[in-house]
Design an enzyme around this catalytic site. Structure first.
Site, PDB file in Angstrom:
ATOM      1  N   SER A  46      -9.555  -1.752   7.115  1.00 50.29           N
ATOM      2  CA  SER A  46      -9.016  -1.449   5.787  1.00 50.29           C
ATOM      3  C   SER A  46      -8.238  -2.577   5.129  1.00 50.29           C
ATOM      4  O   SER A  46      -7.847  -2.447   3.963  1.00 50.29           O
ATOM      5  CB  SER A  46      -8.132  -0.204   5.847  1.00 50.29           C
ATOM      6  OG  SER A  46      -8.926   0.943   5.954  1.00 50.29           O
ATOM      7  N   SER A  62      -9.633   0.834   3.077  1.00 53.76           N
ATOM      8  CA  SER A  62      -8.857   1.735   2.260  1.00 53.76           C
ATOM      9  C   SER A  62      -7.742   1.064   1.463  1.00 53.76           C
ATOM     10  O   SER A  62      -7.232   1.641   0.507  1.00 53.76           O
ATOM     11  CB  SER A  62      -8.233   2.811   3.143  1.00 53.76           C
ATOM     12  OG  SER A  62      -7.295   2.232   4.052  1.00 53.76           O
ATOM     13  N   LYS A 114       0.845  -1.194   0.000  1.00 53.64           N
ATOM     14  CA  LYS A 114       0.000   0.000   0.000  1.00 53.64           C
ATOM     15  C   LYS A 114       0.883   1.248   0.000  1.00 53.64           C
ATOM     16  O   LYS A 114       1.933   1.265   0.665  1.00 53.64           O
ATOM     17  CB  LYS A 114      -0.863  -0.049   1.257  1.00 53.64           C
ATOM     18  CG  LYS A 114      -1.989   0.956   1.354  1.00 53.64           C
ATOM     19  CD  LYS A 114      -2.777   0.702   2.653  1.00 53.64           C
ATOM     20  CE  LYS A 114      -3.982   1.581   2.810  1.00 53.64           C
ATOM     21  NZ  LYS A 114      -4.729   1.278   4.059  1.00 53.64           N
TER      22      LYS A 114
END
Lengths: 100, 474
Positions: B177, B153, B78
């Protein structure tokens, strides 16, 4: 609880945000809806409950981790300044602080 | 999923001399690049750097297979984890050109284990969101059906695994997330115990909640990824020195006599009937394998969203104060004074959801409201911790849905922040209590969208948690 536009403007100042009039209007509606929702916590009697602390969850073994206070190699000036929008002779440069 | 190779399969190819790391890495890069226009999973694809590392490994791969558990495995992370010399944006224009001078600890750990990082994945800006629609660089899309969100996310990291680009990836989980996008994309997503994995070099959102963890197509690969990143780090004072067991060797699939707690509060109002049916069927399959199902109570479930959005935004408003146009990132140049520069830089650099959360966090911490909101929420958080402590007296793991619905359509909830927040009801409480939890696929809706079952373990009990997930997967 309603949140007025004046309050939204005050919060924005505290948060160092400059909102457009449209954003101020939108956020005052949305924040009011969220605050109204979180107000349901008032249904709970928490007078005998302690506020959460990291150690109370038992999830960190040493709640106050310490280490010897020794100097170690670090980034150094050049790397620390390399991403700055403006710098000179080992210092970060910013617009003037006083007046204007 | 058809073109995914597991870690084990890739290592067999390497061991047999049927593929070289540079070929596997090149194939992963090709897949990632080919899909990116459609799925927008990546903010940076590091072709040059990855191929260089792979070429260096080609000659040594047989030796590397012996002592590097992720030798030659392509991975993605990420884009809120710092990578030396590779842009790290957090999905935000305020860090659009930020190139970190250091690696996050997890990056060093992945590389030490022999993994090759091929890209940085799309996310909701500063990890704030549940759909990856809040990215400053456009939404990522669900590979099962690109009209739908991949969740968030950590949406890009979930897409990369679900679309078969890489066997494992890393995300961060502050309120769900990792688990929610794993559920939406039909893969495994693990949020480890708070303190299990170092956060050094993870750009902070809410420091008492943030945790890094893996995505994988299967539980064994998730266990191997966790193995590589778990453990104490002297650069992160909140990382734990609790011993790290061998997670993969705990995967026996034996759940005889194991007590699975089921809280009725997580199966009531707001839960999609198809999700309920699939999750209940998953729990029954554990029972069929010899597990005992026991009812446990999580009586404050209806309050968790309120507690979470007070605490997470309060911490975010403090953590995001550092983005001020002085040391790194964007600066708006026309400002005449320092304070004007701060305000205009932050206005130009942050997107709407980040501003909304900074505003809410600043409000709940402000004079006159602190006791009513922040202090109140921290007290209710203690009640949630106590609820789980009571529940774990009666059971070994707890099973719930991961999310109340399957993936929703892009744009469906983007105008209603509160509706978006309510989708986090089963996941945020795990961050508030610091527990580990994993989302495991348990079927699909009639529209073909994946559904995830969340298993929750006690603190530092990931080995048992993963074994139950493994049993469910069989």
């Amino acid at each position: 609880m309603p949140i007025t536009q004046t309050e939204v403007e005050k919060i924005a100042r505290l948060a160092n945000l400059e909102l457009t009039p449209d954003e101020t209007q939108l956020f005052s509606e949305q924040l009011a809806a969220i605050v109204e929702y979180v107000d349901q916590l008032n249904e709970l009697d928490t007078s005998a409950v302690k506020a959460w602390q990291p150690a109370s969850a038992g999830n960190v073994q040493t709640s106050h981790a310490t280490r010897p206070d020794l100097t170690e190699p670090s980034l150094g000036h050049e790397k620390a300044l390399a991403q700055a929008p403006d710098h000179d002779e080992g210092h970060f440069l910013v617009p003037r602080v006083i007046g204007g | 999923m058809a073109n995914t190779n597991t870690i084990e399969e890739l290592h067999k190819l390497y061991a047999a001399g049927e593929a070289k790391p540079s070929e596997i890495i090149n194939r992963a890069l090709d897949r990632a690049e080919a899909d990116n226009e459609r799925l927008n999973a990546y903010l940076t694809i590091n072709r040059e750097g990855a191929l260089k590392q792979a070429a260096a490994l080609d000659a040594d791969i047989q030796a590397a297979l012996k002592d590097k558990p992720l030798a030659g495995i392509p991975v993605v992370v990420k884009d809120n984890m710092c990578t030396t010399g590779v842009r790290t944006t957090c999905g935000s224009h305020i860090l659009g050109n930020y190139v970190p001078p250091y690696n996050a600890t997890v990056i060093n750990q992945l590389e030490a284990a022999g993994a090759i990082i091929i890209g940085k994945t799309n996310l909701d800006e500063f990890a704030m969101g549940g759909s990856t629609e809040n990215s400053g660089f456009g939404p990522a899309r669900n590979p099962i059906n690109p009209d739908y969100v991949p969740g968030g996310s950590s949406g890009g990291s979930a897409v990369a695994v679900a679309a078969g680009h890489v066997p494992i990836s890393l995300g961060s989980d502050t309120g769900g997330s990792i688990r929610q996008p794993a559920s939406f994309c039909g893969i495994v997503g693990l949020k480890p115990t708070y303190g299990r994995v170092s956060r050094f070099g993870l750009v902070a959102f809410a420091s008492s909640l943030d945790q890094i963890g893996p995505f994988a197509t299967n539980v064994k690969d998730a266990a191997r990824a966790l193995q590589a990143i778990a453990g104490h780090d002297r650069h992160d004072a909140t990382s734990s020195s609790v011993a790290v067991p061998d997670f993969a060797s705990a995967l026996t699939g034996d759940v005889k006599g194991l007590r699975v707690g089921v809280p009725p509060e997580c199966f009531g109002e707001g839960l999609d009937p198809e999700v309920k049916a699939r999750v209940e069927a998953g729990i029954q399959s554990l029972q069929a394998r010899g597990a005992e199902i026991v009812e446990v109570s999580l009586p404050h479930t209806k309050y968790v969203i309120a507690v979470y959005y007070i605490i997470a935004t309060a911490e975010a408003s403090s953590n995001l104060a550092r983005f001020d146009g002085v040391r790194y990132g964007l600066r708006v140049e026309e400002a005449r004074t320092l304070s004007e520069m701060y305000r205009r830089t932050r206005d130009a650099g942050f997107g709407a959801e980040v501003k909304r959360r900074i505003m809410l966090g600043t409000f709940v911490l402000s004079s006159g409201y602190y006791d009513a909101y922040y202090e109140k929420a921290q007290r209710v958080r203690t009640m949630l911790v106590n609820d789980f402590a009571e529940a774990f007296k009666k059971c070994d793991v707890i099973a719930t849905p991961t999310a109340p619905t399957p993936a929703f359509k892009i744009g469906e909830k983007s105008d209603d922040p509160l509706a978006m927040y309510l989708g986090d009801i089963y996941t945020v409480t795990i961050n508030l209590t610091g527990l580990p939890a994993v989302s495991v696929p348990c079927g699909a809706s009639s529209a073909g969208l994946p559904i995830g079952l969340q298993l929750i373990g006690n603190h530092f009990d990931e080995a048992r948690l993963l074994n139950v997930a493994y049993a469910l997967e069989q």
